[in-house]
Design a protein around this motif. Structure first.
Motif, PDB file in Angstrom:
ATOM      1  N   LEU A 141       1.982   1.893  -3.740  1.00  0.00           N
ATOM      2  CA  LEU A 141       0.898   2.387  -4.214  1.00  0.00           C
ATOM      3  C   LEU A 141       0.726   3.944  -3.992  1.00  0.00           C
ATOM      4  O   LEU A 141       0.524   4.844  -4.802  1.00  0.00           O
ATOM      5  CB  LEU A 141      -0.219   1.588  -4.008  1.00  0.00           C
TER       6      LEU A 141
ATOM      7  N   VAL B 293      -4.581   0.161   2.958  1.00  0.00           N
ATOM      8  CA  VAL B 293      -5.272   1.291   2.175  1.00  0.00           C
ATOM      9  C   VAL B 293      -6.222   1.923   2.903  1.00  0.00           C
ATOM     10  O   VAL B 293      -6.544   3.347   2.909  1.00  0.00           O
ATOM     11  CB  VAL B 293      -5.721   0.879   0.595  1.00  0.00           C
TER      12      VAL B 293
ATOM     13  N   GLY C  74      -3.100  -5.273   1.628  1.00  0.00           N
ATOM     14  CA  GLY C  74      -2.979  -4.298   0.924  1.00  0.00           C
ATOM     15  C   GLY C  74      -4.192  -3.435   1.180  1.00  0.00           C
ATOM     16  O   GLY C  74      -4.393  -2.177   1.581  1.00  0.00           O
ATOM     17  N   LEU C  75      -5.400  -4.078   1.032  1.00  0.00           N
ATOM     18  CA  LEU C  75      -6.735  -3.405   1.214  1.00  0.00           C
ATOM     19  C   LEU C  75      -6.793  -2.944   2.868  1.00  0.00           C
ATOM     20  O   LEU C  75      -7.358  -1.991   3.011  1.00  0.00           O
ATOM     21  CB  LEU C  75      -7.839  -4.573   1.076  1.00  0.00           C
TER      22      LEU C  75
ATOM     23  N   TRP D 162      -3.251  -8.973  -1.501  1.00  0.00           N
ATOM     24  CA  TRP D 162      -4.852  -8.418  -1.526  1.00  0.00           C
ATOM     25  C   TRP D 162      -5.224  -7.979  -0.274  1.00  0.00           C
ATOM     26  O   TRP D 162      -5.837  -7.048   0.065  1.00  0.00           O
ATOM     27  CB  TRP D 162      -5.632  -9.852  -2.202  1.00  0.00           C
TER      28      TRP D 162
ATOM     29  N   ALA E 117       0.912  -1.317  -0.025  1.00  0.00           N
ATOM     30  CA  ALA E 117       0.010  -0.068   0.068  1.00  0.00           C
ATOM     31  C   ALA E 117       0.747   1.279   0.147  1.00  0.00           C
ATOM     32  O   ALA E 117       0.468   2.299  -0.359  1.00  0.00           O
ATOM     33  CB  ALA E 117      -0.901  -0.064   1.120  1.00  0.00           C
TER      34      ALA E 117
ATOM     35  N   TYR F  11      -5.393   0.681  -6.120  1.00  0.00           N
ATOM     36  CA  TYR F  11      -5.432  -0.459  -5.585  1.00  0.00           C
ATOM     37  C   TYR F  11      -6.548  -1.401  -6.110  1.00  0.00           C
ATOM     38  O   TYR F  11      -6.361  -2.535  -6.321  1.00  0.00           O
ATOM     39  CB  TYR F  11      -5.708  -0.572  -3.961  1.00  0.00           C
TER      40      TYR F  11
END
Length: 357
Positions: free
Chosen positions: A84, A215, A211-212, A208, A81, A255
């Protein structure tokens, strides 16, 4: 295009429209939880009526593996994250949430140590220190992999506390590699193919899920920072708040695009791995007749629910007046992904399915 916060009238007008959407997300999660109830209760319900016998300590192994997977997802997601966020123009990178990586490394270290202690007792629950043959860990493949995971989490924790937290990517990669090798021992047919599939699957799942989670934590921190600035100095902070919201929506959209690729890779590697364990002609029978199949079926239901929630979030990002309203289904998605991690831990502890000819 500049993204601004909705006014009180807009928020009030959209309030009734948002509540049913949130209600649908909650209802979906309840249905998913019911569908996953059997495997989440532990190995006994999954084994009931299958004629299979679980190894001693399978419940403890499932719990420790779920904790290990969760501890892997958190730091991997933070690194992903943060990468990103650096690609988003105008992102307030100076406002970052407190890192959970050191705590996750501690949890992973304890979980890996617990799994190593079970390997040292012949995959049994140790009751006394004398039950463990620590020296024997160096003489077996499973023991070496267990020690590798223990040392890797220790190294990841030290890296997370250092001035170069990005260096923890290497010990975390070692954990993923050890899991891929552990899941496919040498006697298995085509172990290198299986290890390669698991390597990609675990990596994509960690990116996944973790990262979520990070974020959403970043969006919350950015919003809190902009609100604090607005409260301290009301004049001239509207543009700052709008910029923070725009950066948050851009990060969530970036994302979402990467997550679509991750989901495709997860689906492909998961299906391939399942077909290697359960030949195509026996899949339907084994999904209900074996503990592995039942748990895999529950995992598929959960992943399908996650995909629906991800789609809802993506639609809100594209069509909603307030693009950050996509955080509502995204938060539900994180909860569902947490359940997927729990089921995955149980799946690794259950007996492998029967390869019917």
């Amino acid at each position: 295009m500049t993204l601004i916060r909705p006014t009180a009238e807009t928020a009030g007008a959209s309030g009734p429209a948002r509540r049913p959407a949130a209600g649908r997300a909650v209802a979906l999660l309840v249905l998913v939880a019911v569908a996953a109830l059997i495997p989440l209760l532990g190995p006994r319900p999954a084994l009931d009526g299958t004629g299979e016998a679980a190894a001693p300590g399978v419940g403890g192994i499932a719990l420790l593996r779920a904790a290990l997977f969760a501890a892997l997802c958190v730091p991997v997601g933070e690194l992903f994250a943060a990468r990103l966020a650096r690609l988003v123009p105008g992102a307030p990178l100076e406002h970052a949430p407190r890192s959970w990586a050191p705590s996750a490394a501690a949890v992973g270290f304890v979980a890996a140590l617990g799994l190593a202690s079970m390997v040292a007792t012949g995959n049994l629950l140790p009751h006394h220190l004398s039950d463990m043959d620590v020296g024997g860990l160096y003489q077996s493949r499973d023991g070496k992999l267990a020690l590798l995971e223990v040392n890797a989490f220790l190294a990841a924790g030290l890296c997370a506390l250092s001035r170069r937290p990005a260096a923890q990517v290497w010990p975390l990669a070692a954990v993923v590699l050890a899991e891929a090798l552990r899941a496919h021992p040498a006697p298995e047919h085509g172990p290198l193919v299986g290890s390669g599939l698991t390597l990609v699957h675990v990596t994509c799942a960690a990116l996944w899920t973790g990262g979520l989670l990070h974020v959403l934590r970043m969006l919350r921190t950015w919003r809190a920072a902009s609100e604090a600035a607005e409260a301290a100095e009301p004049t001239g902070t509207a543009e700052t708040a709008a910029s923070a919201d725009a950066a948050g929506a851009a990060l969530l959209g970036l994302y979402a695009r990467v997550a679509a690729v991750l989901f495709a890779a997860l689906a492909a590697t998961g299906a391939w791995s399942a077909l290697r364990r359960m030949p195509p002609g026996t899949v339907l029978d084994q999904l209900t007749a074996t503990s592995y199949g039942r748990t895999l079926l529950a995992k598929l239901v959960l992943v399908a629910a996650v995909a629906v929630l991800a789609l809802l979030a993506r639609l809100r990002l594209r069509r909603a007046a307030d693009r950050l309203s996509a955080c509502v289904p995204a938060r539900a998605e994180v909860v569902a992904l947490g359940l997927v991690v729990a089921v995955s831990g149980l799946l690794t502890a259950l007996p492998l399915p029967i390869r019917w000819s």
